[in-house]
Design a protein around this motif. Sequence first.
Motif, PDB file in Angstrom:
ATOM      1  N   MET A   1      34.340  48.885  52.038  1.00  0.00           N
ATOM      2  CA  MET A   1      34.711  47.415  52.501  1.00  0.00           C
ATOM      3  C   MET A   1      34.969  46.508  51.304  1.00  0.00           C
ATOM      4  O   MET A   1      34.497  46.527  50.294  1.00  0.00           O
ATOM      5  CB  MET A   1      33.266  46.897  53.126  1.00  0.00           C
ATOM      6  N   ARG A   2      36.372  45.634  51.501  1.00  0.00           N
ATOM      7  CA  ARG A   2      36.710  44.771  50.425  1.00  0.00           C
ATOM      8  C   ARG A   2      35.809  43.568  50.659  1.00  0.00           C
ATOM      9  O   ARG A   2      35.724  43.057  51.556  1.00  0.00           O
ATOM     10  CB  ARG A   2      38.082  44.468  50.754  1.00  0.00           C
ATOM     11  N   ILE A   3      35.419  43.190  49.248  1.00  0.00           N
ATOM     12  CA  ILE A   3      34.580  42.059  49.129  1.00  0.00           C
ATOM     13  C   ILE A   3      35.345  40.849  48.446  1.00  0.00           C
ATOM     14  O   ILE A   3      35.697  41.014  47.532  1.00  0.00           O
ATOM     15  CB  ILE A   3      33.296  42.286  48.538  1.00  0.00           C
ATOM     16  N   SER A   4      35.763  39.858  49.255  1.00  0.00           N
ATOM     17  CA  SER A   4      36.371  38.864  48.528  1.00  0.00           C
ATOM     18  C   SER A   4      35.526  37.638  47.680  1.00  0.00           C
ATOM     19  O   SER A   4      34.092  37.940  48.080  1.00  0.00           O
ATOM     20  CB  SER A   4      37.258  37.934  49.367  1.00  0.00           C
ATOM     21  N   THR A   5      35.698  37.340  46.715  1.00  0.00           N
ATOM     22  CA  THR A   5      34.894  36.201  46.261  1.00  0.00           C
ATOM     23  C   THR A   5      34.394  35.051  46.898  1.00  0.00           C
ATOM     24  O   THR A   5      33.086  34.939  47.013  1.00  0.00           O
ATOM     25  CB  THR A   5      35.749  35.611  44.918  1.00  0.00           C
ATOM     26  N   ASN A   6      35.072  34.696  47.816  1.00  0.00           N
ATOM     27  CA  ASN A   6      34.593  33.451  48.599  1.00  0.00           C
ATOM     28  C   ASN A   6      33.531  34.230  49.667  1.00  0.00           C
ATOM     29  O   ASN A   6      32.677  33.311  49.961  1.00  0.00           O
ATOM     30  CB  ASN A   6      36.034  33.089  49.734  1.00  0.00           C
ATOM     31  N   MET A   7      33.743  35.378  49.976  1.00  0.00           N
ATOM     32  CA  MET A   7      32.758  35.942  50.994  1.00  0.00           C
ATOM     33  C   MET A   7      31.176  35.851  50.312  1.00  0.00           C
ATOM     34  O   MET A   7      30.319  35.788  50.968  1.00  0.00           O
ATOM     35  CB  MET A   7      32.921  37.729  51.347  1.00  0.00           C
ATOM     36  N   LYS A  11      28.525  33.849  52.223  1.00  0.00           N
ATOM     37  CA  LYS A  11      27.206  34.537  52.513  1.00  0.00           C
ATOM     38  C   LYS A  11      25.991  34.187  52.123  1.00  0.00           C
ATOM     39  O   LYS A  11      24.971  33.716  52.696  1.00  0.00           O
ATOM     40  CB  LYS A  11      27.544  36.369  52.383  1.00  0.00           C
ATOM     41  N   SER A 402      31.334  38.334  36.606  1.00  0.00           N
ATOM     42  CA  SER A 402      32.608  38.662  37.121  1.00  0.00           C
ATOM     43  C   SER A 402      33.126  39.312  35.950  1.00  0.00           C
ATOM     44  O   SER A 402      32.856  39.357  34.544  1.00  0.00           O
ATOM     45  CB  SER A 402      33.313  37.844  37.653  1.00  0.00           C
ATOM     46  N   LEU A 403      34.200  40.178  36.410  1.00  0.00           N
ATOM     47  CA  LEU A 403      35.164  40.996  35.579  1.00  0.00           C
ATOM     48  C   LEU A 403      35.621  40.065  34.434  1.00  0.00           C
ATOM     49  O   LEU A 403      35.741  40.370  32.985  1.00  0.00           O
ATOM     50  CB  LEU A 403      36.345  41.652  36.245  1.00  0.00           C
ATOM     51  N   LEU A 404      36.028  38.826  34.926  1.00  0.00           N
ATOM     52  CA  LEU A 404      36.535  37.810  33.706  1.00  0.00           C
ATOM     53  C   LEU A 404      35.647  37.646  32.565  1.00  0.00           C
ATOM     54  O   LEU A 404      35.948  37.370  31.487  1.00  0.00           O
ATOM     55  CB  LEU A 404      36.839  36.541  34.370  1.00  0.00           C
ATOM     56  N   LEU A 407      36.596  40.453  30.022  1.00  0.00           N
ATOM     57  CA  LEU A 407      37.680  40.483  29.400  1.00  0.00           C
ATOM     58  C   LEU A 407      37.834  39.742  28.261  1.00  0.00           C
ATOM     59  O   LEU A 407      37.184  38.746  28.117  1.00  0.00           O
ATOM     60  CB  LEU A 407      38.688  39.902  30.494  1.00  0.00           C
TER      61      LEU A 407
ATOM     62  N   GLU B 524      38.170  37.377  55.591  1.00  0.00           N
ATOM     63  CA  GLU B 524      38.009  37.299  54.305  1.00  0.00           C
ATOM     64  C   GLU B 524      37.943  38.794  53.557  1.00  0.00           C
ATOM     65  O   GLU B 524      38.784  39.093  52.528  1.00  0.00           O
ATOM     66  CB  GLU B 524      36.426  36.915  53.788  1.00  0.00           C
ATOM     67  N   VAL B 529      40.696  36.309  48.535  1.00  0.00           N
ATOM     68  CA  VAL B 529      40.716  36.555  46.991  1.00  0.00           C
ATOM     69  C   VAL B 529      39.620  37.141  46.457  1.00  0.00           C
ATOM     70  O   VAL B 529      38.562  36.478  46.598  1.00  0.00           O
ATOM     71  CB  VAL B 529      41.440  35.342  46.364  1.00  0.00           C
ATOM     72  N   SER B 530      39.569  38.178  45.808  1.00  0.00           N
ATOM     73  CA  SER B 530      38.709  38.526  44.880  1.00  0.00           C
ATOM     74  C   SER B 530      39.046  38.642  43.562  1.00  0.00           C
ATOM     75  O   SER B 530      40.024  39.171  43.168  1.00  0.00           O
ATOM     76  CB  SER B 530      38.387  40.229  45.504  1.00  0.00           C
ATOM     77  N   ASP B 532      37.595  39.563  41.012  1.00  0.00           N
ATOM     78  CA  ASP B 532      37.491  41.097  40.188  1.00  0.00           C
ATOM     79  C   ASP B 532      38.797  41.975  40.304  1.00  0.00           C
ATOM     80  O   ASP B 532      39.242  42.253  39.395  1.00  0.00           O
ATOM     81  CB  ASP B 532      36.265  41.932  40.728  1.00  0.00           C
TER      82      ASP B 532
END
Lengths: 408, 568
Positions: A1-7, A11, A402-404, A407, B524, B529-530, B532
């Motif tokens: 399942m794809r998880i967006s940042t907003n989610m 949640k 986050s990945l950021l 980096l 979503e 937008v993710s 990552d």
Amino acid sequence: MRISTNMIYEKAYRNLTLAFDRFIRLQEQIATGKRINRPSDAPADVTQDLLYRKELDDIAQYQSNIGYAQSWMSVADTALSNVTQLLNNAKAIALEQGSDSADEQTRRSAALQVDSIIGQIVQLANTKHGNRYIFGGYRTRTQPFTREIVGGKEVVRYNGDEGAMYVEISKGIQMQLNQIGRNIFADPQTMIRGANVNATVTPITETTLLSTFNSGSGVHAGTVIIHNGNQTATISVNPTDTVGDVLNAINSAGINVVAEINEAGTGINLRSTVSGTTLSVESTQTAQDLGIVGLDESDDIFGVLLRLKEGLEGNDANKILQVAGEIDSVIDKALQAWVEVGTRAQRLEMTRSKLDSELVNITNLLSEVEDADMADVTVKLTKEQNIYQSLLKSLTTVIQPSLLDFLK
Amino acid sequence: MGGFSGFTAGIRALRAAQLALETTGHNIANANTPGYSRQRVELVEALPDLTPWGVKGTGVEIARIARIREGFLDIQLRNETKLLGQWEEIEKFLSRLELYFNEPSDEGLNKLLSEFWGRWEDLSLTPEEQTSRSNVLHQSEMLTAHLNMLYEKIQGLRYDADEAIKAYIQEINSLASNIASLNDRIRFYEVGDFVANDLRDQRDEMLRRLSELIDFTTEEQPDGTVLVSVGGVNLVDRVSATTITYRYNEEGHVVPIWEMNNAPVQARAGKLKGAMIARDVKIPAYLDRVNQIARTLIVEVNRQHTQGWGLEGFSSLTSSYALQDADASISSSDSGLDFYDVVSDGSFVITVKDTAGNTLSANTISITSGAGGTSANDIITAIGSDFSSGISHLRAYLDSDGHLHVEAEDGYRFFLNQDGSGALTALGLNVFFKGNSAGTIAVSDPIASNVKYISASASGEIGDGNNAIAIARLKDADLMEGGSATIYDYYASTLGMMGVDKREADNMKEAQETLITHIKNSIEEISGVSLDEEAMNLMRFQRAYEAAAKYINAVDELLDILINEVAG
């Protein structure tokens, strides 16, 4: 399942809100001590809750009513016990003064004592509870008993009525609060006791001829005028009539007066069938011959005591002894009233203790419905607090990196 | 092979990487924008060249910038959102209603009723005391003030709902005109195969917000515009929106209508409908129940009160209720009396006393009910319009407002009681309460000014509190619901009902929220937008850009060798 940042944020926010909401609800229960703070907290129980509360209010009211009735009973109790005591004193005086050892001197001073007893009993019969006369029926602001002279004769008049007061002592149950003064102190049936007619044949019956009266000299022709309250009857009497003729004439006169031969068969008694009226017979020759002249003489406490006083003042040993016999029956009457007060007080006490236990029961029932189970709520609150805190902790680890961050 | 074709492939690769990077940047920038759908640059291989050695690839081509969105999820979201809006609105009003009733507590109506009956019991014990009378008055005023307050607050809630409806109408109009103008711009941008991604996101978001307010259907047109229809009327048709406005109904409440033809707007869900349900169905049910309680108190207490005697007679008395037709039977609605229906065949008694308290006359006034029954004028005739006719020392007349007056000559007093007909209750003579609803219930004027008029006595004697007991006992009498419930039962079940209603709204709201969270997650999952993912894309396309640059560099070096060294 794809998880967006907003989610992740959404949640986290929703979980936090839900956890906090549960936390706050539990905290409200702790703060108020109540499980039901508004109808929607327990729609099924709120109806019962309100009805229990009403029951508790009812019980509080009944207890307050009973409190009032109890203080009333204690006032009545004191008054009636004193009355009984005074009557016993009067009886002792009568027995003493009826004996041969008494003389005019002792009787005169005894008459003063009896007069004082009458005064005290009148005062007791006028006992008040707060501002209210307790023996006067509904006429609580009018002195129920007054000493008066009527037609040259001393009487005690009852100014009250027959009004019965009630007090609600539990749901749908009323108890009479007051006792009607007339029934205790004054005979509700006023009567004129005829004098001994000295008939040649005794006992007299309805067929006895009037000509046998007064040692055979008979009765003068004429009228007998009877007043009963504001009703008046004039009866014509002939010397050739029988006793029955006279009785029938009076009984059918329509003034609520019953005429009958007395128990000893020595004379004629007149009795009013309505209470509260004054019965009197005008002093005509015929009436005197029939022995029924004068005012009513009642069997009540005051009637008896007043007759005792008369006997003492008149140095009349026979009359004194006769009254001594009558005093027992009025003592009984006072005792009866006193016992009645005791019975009512007992009933009040029983009802009060029943209400006390009901109060405990319903308070418990209400508590079961309405009160928060503190132990349970505290445990739950701790649990929710843990959940809330671990949620916060886990969020910092989930949201932070986050990945950021990694980096370069 | 042309030596320069290598550059073409290189530039294409550079351009693709650059666009992808820009799109990634766009995604990152809009990560928190409501309703935003992530975008992807869709790449295809460029058309290959035919060479003698076979088909040779020529690099990459940008197909389009796609918006990642599932249209049916939006429709689902809107369907559930309109129900959420509706229940949210109902819940909001019910929770305020609960607050006003303030139960269970020691300050609510339940307690005030107990105190009210309790003071009557106290009065029955000491009916001649001024203080017990004043306590009855004081407690009754607390009770009526609470009922008045409940009425005002509940009624006020309905007007609050009107204000909410007006605000929603305004919001709907503003959203509709936004959607219309977005339609216009989307139509403008979407020539050929182009898709106006961001404008569509905005429009979807507007539609979602509209679904909070009202239910509607949508239909996308070939030109990219969307048709929004509410109850069969087009709210938005291509580039124009239809305005909703409102009018007031007879009760003074707001009704949403279409501006063009004044037809009512058929809302079936959403906040607009929620506010209307709260205003027209939920709240009035409770208002009605509170009114029932007040009316029962007025009628039943008055009925018993008109049996008894006060400490003092009246020198003059005015009926609480006004007559519209003094010739009509007081048992008919034509009379204009609020409580005409309590009148039955029977009679009441007017007792005239002098100021010393001696009874001069006791006059029985017979009442017949039904058509042609006793009218107010019949009663006036029986009493007489001057002191000598009818009942001596009394006169009666009707004032210009329709109130019945009874007056005694100087030096005389009168009592009105022993009413077996209900006439005194209907007219409001020697009554305890006046008014006809929770909003108007109050202690009657004579008693409010002189507590000696409270009828505690059943016999006329001052120490008699039996009529006060009879009134106190009404608390346990089955006076409501056709004689099956006490006032307490009725009130308690009203609050039970309220609890159930509020709980239902809570549960529905919660269920909708869960459902919507679910759908939003699905959206979503696809469109969100993710960061990552975008960070990875950032690296990926950066590397692609670097590689493409390096490739161009390589091609350049090859050409350099060819041109400078081979040719040189």
